[in-house]
Design a protein around this motif. Structure first.
Motif, PDB file in Angstrom:
ATOM      1  N   LEU A 118       0.518  -1.006   0.091  1.00  0.00           N
ATOM      2  CA  LEU A 118       0.373   0.109   0.008  1.00  0.00           C
ATOM      3  C   LEU A 118       1.086   1.060  -0.085  1.00  0.00           C
ATOM      4  CD1 LEU A 118      -3.074  -0.784   2.982  1.00  0.00           C
ATOM      5  CD2 LEU A 118      -3.059  -0.382  -0.180  1.00  0.00           C
ATOM      6  N   LEU A 119       2.178   0.812   0.957  1.00  0.00           N
ATOM      7  CA  LEU A 119       3.011   2.343   0.628  1.00  0.00           C
ATOM      8  C   LEU A 119       3.251   2.461  -0.112  1.00  0.00           C
ATOM      9  CD1 LEU A 119       2.448   2.344   4.228  1.00  0.00           C
ATOM     10  CD2 LEU A 119       4.382   3.044   4.266  1.00  0.00           C
ATOM     11  N   ARG A 120       3.901   1.357  -1.022  1.00  0.00           N
ATOM     12  CA  ARG A 120       4.471   1.397  -2.509  1.00  0.00           C
ATOM     13  C   ARG A 120       3.503   2.529  -3.531  1.00  0.00           C
ATOM     14  NH1 ARG A 120       8.425   3.998  -5.685  1.00  0.00           N
ATOM     15  NH2 ARG A 120       8.386   2.545  -7.411  1.00  0.00           N
ATOM     16  N   ASP A 134       8.793  10.305  -5.059  1.00  0.00           N
ATOM     17  CA  ASP A 134       9.311   9.200  -5.713  1.00  0.00           C
ATOM     18  C   ASP A 134      10.838   9.636  -6.237  1.00  0.00           C
ATOM     19  OD1 ASP A 134       8.982   6.449  -6.558  1.00  0.00           O
ATOM     20  OD2 ASP A 134       8.160   7.182  -7.953  1.00  0.00           O
ATOM     21  N   VAL A 135      11.725   8.131  -6.209  1.00  0.00           N
ATOM     22  CA  VAL A 135      12.878   8.845  -5.941  1.00  0.00           C
ATOM     23  C   VAL A 135      13.252   7.055  -7.106  1.00  0.00           C
ATOM     24  CG1 VAL A 135      15.101   8.960  -5.147  1.00  0.00           C
ATOM     25  CG2 VAL A 135      13.229   9.505  -3.574  1.00  0.00           C
ATOM     26  N   PRO A 136      13.108   7.607  -8.361  1.00  0.00           N
ATOM     27  CA  PRO A 136      13.776   6.837  -9.502  1.00  0.00           C
ATOM     28  C   PRO A 136      15.103   5.605  -8.846  1.00  0.00           C
ATOM     29  CG  PRO A 136      13.183   8.420 -10.478  1.00  0.00           C
ATOM     30  CD  PRO A 136      13.708   8.723  -8.813  1.00  0.00           C
ATOM     31  N   GLY A 137      14.245   4.091  -8.813  1.00  0.00           N
ATOM     32  CA  GLY A 137      15.420   3.687  -8.884  1.00  0.00           C
ATOM     33  C   GLY A 137      15.268   2.269  -6.984  1.00  0.00           C
ATOM     34  N   PHE A 138      14.827   3.141  -6.249  1.00  0.00           N
ATOM     35  CA  PHE A 138      14.982   3.629  -5.059  1.00  0.00           C
ATOM     36  C   PHE A 138      13.327   2.795  -3.664  1.00  0.00           C
ATOM     37  CE2 PHE A 138      18.770   6.272  -5.250  1.00  0.00           C
ATOM     38  CZ  PHE A 138      19.720   5.323  -4.857  1.00  0.00           C
ATOM     39  N   ARG A 139      12.519   2.462  -5.087  1.00  0.00           N
ATOM     40  CA  ARG A 139      11.254   1.876  -4.308  1.00  0.00           C
ATOM     41  C   ARG A 139      11.078   2.437  -3.060  1.00  0.00           C
ATOM     42  NH1 ARG A 139      13.895  -2.328  -6.756  1.00  0.00           N
ATOM     43  NH2 ARG A 139      14.420  -2.909  -4.774  1.00  0.00           N
ATOM     44  N   VAL A 140      10.634   4.119  -3.114  1.00  0.00           N
ATOM     45  CA  VAL A 140       9.968   4.155  -2.185  1.00  0.00           C
ATOM     46  C   VAL A 140       8.494   3.836  -1.957  1.00  0.00           C
ATOM     47  CG1 VAL A 140       9.382   6.603  -1.131  1.00  0.00           C
ATOM     48  CG2 VAL A 140      11.691   6.590  -2.539  1.00  0.00           C
ATOM     49  N   GLY A 141       7.903   3.959  -0.706  1.00  0.00           N
ATOM     50  CA  GLY A 141       6.528   4.021  -0.186  1.00  0.00           C
ATOM     51  C   GLY A 141       6.673   5.001   0.294  1.00  0.00           C
ATOM     52  N   GLY A 142       5.140   5.164   1.079  1.00  0.00           N
ATOM     53  CA  GLY A 142       5.047   6.645   2.196  1.00  0.00           C
ATOM     54  C   GLY A 142       3.418   6.616   2.089  1.00  0.00           C
ATOM     55  N   LYS A 143       2.964   7.573   3.256  1.00  0.00           N
ATOM     56  CA  LYS A 143       1.871   8.509   3.389  1.00  0.00           C
ATOM     57  C   LYS A 143       1.852   9.037   3.826  1.00  0.00           C
ATOM     58  CE  LYS A 143      -2.588   7.926   4.139  1.00  0.00           C
ATOM     59  NZ  LYS A 143      -2.519   9.178   4.002  1.00  0.00           N
ATOM     60  N   THR A 144       1.330   9.980   3.642  1.00  0.00           N
ATOM     61  CA  THR A 144       0.816  11.448   3.644  1.00  0.00           C
ATOM     62  C   THR A 144       0.131  12.237   4.680  1.00  0.00           C
ATOM     63  OG1 THR A 144      -0.909  11.736   1.961  1.00  0.00           O
ATOM     64  CG2 THR A 144       1.417  12.244   1.685  1.00  0.00           C
ATOM     65  N   GLY A 145       0.173  12.555   5.812  1.00  0.00           N
ATOM     66  CA  GLY A 145      -0.562  13.490   6.348  1.00  0.00           C
ATOM     67  C   GLY A 145      -0.518  15.349   6.809  1.00  0.00           C
ATOM     68  N   SER A 163       2.862  15.988   7.298  1.00  0.00           N
ATOM     69  CA  SER A 163       3.784  15.287   8.016  1.00  0.00           C
ATOM     70  C   SER A 163       4.111  13.943   6.056  1.00  0.00           C
ATOM     71  CB  SER A 163       3.900  14.160   8.612  1.00  0.00           C
ATOM     72  OG  SER A 163       2.137  13.630   8.918  1.00  0.00           O
ATOM     73  N   PHE A 164       5.034  13.173   6.054  1.00  0.00           N
ATOM     74  CA  PHE A 164       5.153  12.046   5.255  1.00  0.00           C
ATOM     75  C   PHE A 164       5.925  11.073   5.937  1.00  0.00           C
ATOM     76  CE2 PHE A 164       6.588  10.059   1.309  1.00  0.00           C
ATOM     77  CZ  PHE A 164       5.342   9.587   1.451  1.00  0.00           C
ATOM     78  N   LEU A 165       5.584  10.155   5.674  1.00  0.00           N
ATOM     79  CA  LEU A 165       6.549   8.582   6.313  1.00  0.00           C
ATOM     80  C   LEU A 165       6.904   8.100   5.000  1.00  0.00           C
ATOM     81  CD1 LEU A 165       6.735   5.733   6.825  1.00  0.00           C
ATOM     82  CD2 LEU A 165       7.391   7.096   9.264  1.00  0.00           C
ATOM     83  N   ALA A 166       7.770   7.737   4.882  1.00  0.00           N
ATOM     84  CA  ALA A 166       8.461   7.120   4.446  1.00  0.00           C
ATOM     85  C   ALA A 166       9.440   5.557   4.460  1.00  0.00           C
ATOM     86  CB  ALA A 166       9.347   7.596   3.297  1.00  0.00           C
ATOM     87  N   ALA A 167       9.262   5.053   3.719  1.00  0.00           N
ATOM     88  CA  ALA A 167      10.707   3.768   4.148  1.00  0.00           C
ATOM     89  C   ALA A 167      11.115   3.340   3.073  1.00  0.00           C
ATOM     90  CB  ALA A 167       9.625   2.258   4.852  1.00  0.00           C
ATOM     91  N   PHE A 168      12.240   2.643   2.607  1.00  0.00           N
ATOM     92  CA  PHE A 168      12.765   2.341   1.214  1.00  0.00           C
ATOM     93  C   PHE A 168      13.815   1.044   1.834  1.00  0.00           C
ATOM     94  CE2 PHE A 168      15.997   4.970   2.616  1.00  0.00           C
ATOM     95  CZ  PHE A 168      16.694   5.190   2.698  1.00  0.00           C
ATOM     96  N   PRO A 169      13.641   0.225   0.569  1.00  0.00           N
ATOM     97  CA  PRO A 169      13.147  -0.642  -0.480  1.00  0.00           C
ATOM     98  C   PRO A 169      12.318  -0.597  -0.102  1.00  0.00           C
ATOM     99  CG  PRO A 169      15.442  -1.664   0.033  1.00  0.00           C
ATOM    100  CD  PRO A 169      15.492  -0.498   1.018  1.00  0.00           C
ATOM    101  N   MET A 170      11.260  -0.713  -1.095  1.00  0.00           N
ATOM    102  CA  MET A 170       9.951  -1.597  -0.180  1.00  0.00           C
ATOM    103  C   MET A 170       9.233  -3.491  -0.545  1.00  0.00           C
ATOM    104  SD  MET A 170       8.077   1.118   1.732  1.00  0.00           S
ATOM    105  CE  MET A 170       7.459  -0.176   2.129  1.00  0.00           C
TER     106      MET A 170
END
Length: 227
Positions: A118-120, A134-145, A163-170
Motif C-alpha cells: 500500500l505504501l509503495r 518518488d525517487v527513481p530506482g529506490f522503490r520508496v513507499g510512504g503516507k502523507t498526513g 508530515s510524510f512517513l517514508a520507507a525504502f526499499p519497499m
C-alpha cells in the motif's frame, strides 16, 4: 486500498467503527502508542490521549486527530508495521538497540507485506498522495498526513502540521524517514496549498535521494558494501 490511497478520513472512520473502540485501543497499545516511551537517553514526551474512546474519538483517532505522540514514538510504531510485524526499540546511539528477535509480534508477516504494498502504491501510482516522494530506482513507499493545528475556538484550517512517513526499499524495507513541517506556507511551487503531498512528500524524496547512496543502497534497491 482506495481509502488509503486517497487518504479518506471518512473511509478511515468507517473502518474504525467497524472494529470497535476496544480493538482500536488494544491495537494502539500493542504498538506502544498509549504509554510513555523511554530511550537510552531518557523519556520522550508522553502521548496526548483522548479522555475516553467514544464514537467521535474512534473516528478522529482513526485518521490521526484526537491523539498526539512524539515523532520517534510514531516512527517506531510504523517500523513495526513494515519490518515483518514486530516491535522495535528506537535508540539514539549506535549499538544500543536490542536484537530484532526481542520484539513482540503485533501483526502477521503477510499483513506487514500488504502494508508495504500500500505504501509503495501510494508513491508509485497515479493519484497516490505520495507521488512527489518518488525517487527513481529506490522503490520508496510512504503516507502523507496533514493535520490542522488546534487553536482558540477549534482547529485552524490554514495552520497545519504536514508530515510524510517514508520507507525504502519497499520490497524489503530497511530505512524509515519521517518528515514533519510545522505551519507550512503555500507557495507558487505548491500551487498555494499546504497539503503534505505538496511539501513534506517531495522533501522526503529529496532526503532519500541524498542519503540512500551514503547508506550503501544502489538505485536498483540492492545493498552495496561500504567497507
Amino acid at each position: 486500498s482506495e481509502v488509503f490511497l486517497h487518504s479518506s478520513n471518512v473511509g478511515a472512520g468507517l473502518l474504525a467503527l467497524g472494529e470497535g473502540p476496544e480493538r482500536q485501543k488494544a491495537f494502539l497499545e500493542s504498538l506502544g502508542l498509549m504509554s510513555p516511551m523511554r530511550t537510552e537517553v531518557g523519556p520522550v514526551a508522553a502521548p496526548q490521549l483522548p479522555p475516553k474512546f467514544g464514537r467521535v474519538e474512534q473516528i478522529t483517532v482513526s485518521y490521526g486527530h484526537g491523539i498526539a505522540v512524539a515523532p520517534i514514538q510514531f516512527a517506531a510504531a510504523t517500523a513495526a508495521l513494515l519490518n515483518g510485524g514486530t516491535t522495535v526499540t528506537p535508540t539514539y546511539l549506535s549499538g544500543r538497540a536490542p536484537p530484532p528477535e526481542a520484539g513482540r509480534r503485533v501483526i502477521s508477516a503477510d499483513t506487514s507485506r500488504a502494508m508495504g504494498v500500500l505504501l509503495r502504491r501510494n508513491v508509485a501510482e497515479q493519484g497516490g498522495t505520495g507521488r512527489r516522494a518518488d525517487v527513481p530506482g529506490f522503490r520508496v513507499g510512504g503516507k502523507t498526513g496533514t493535520a490542522e493545528m488546534p487553536g482558540r475556538g477549534g482547529y485552524q484550517e490554514k495552520a497545519v502540521v504536514s508530515s510524510f512517513l517514508a520507507a525504502f526499499p519497499m520490497d524489503a524495507p530497511k530505512y524509515l524517514v519521517l518528515i514533519l513541517i510545522f505551519e507550512p506556507k503555500g507557495t507558487a511551487d505548491t500551487a498555494g496549498e499546504v497539503l503534505a503531498g505538496r511539501n513534506a512528500a517531495p522533501t522526503a524524496g529529496r532526503v532519500i535521494a541524498r542519503i540512500a547512496p551514503q547508506l550503501g543502497i544502489r538505485p536498483d534497491g540492492t545493498v552495496a558494501s561500504l567497507d
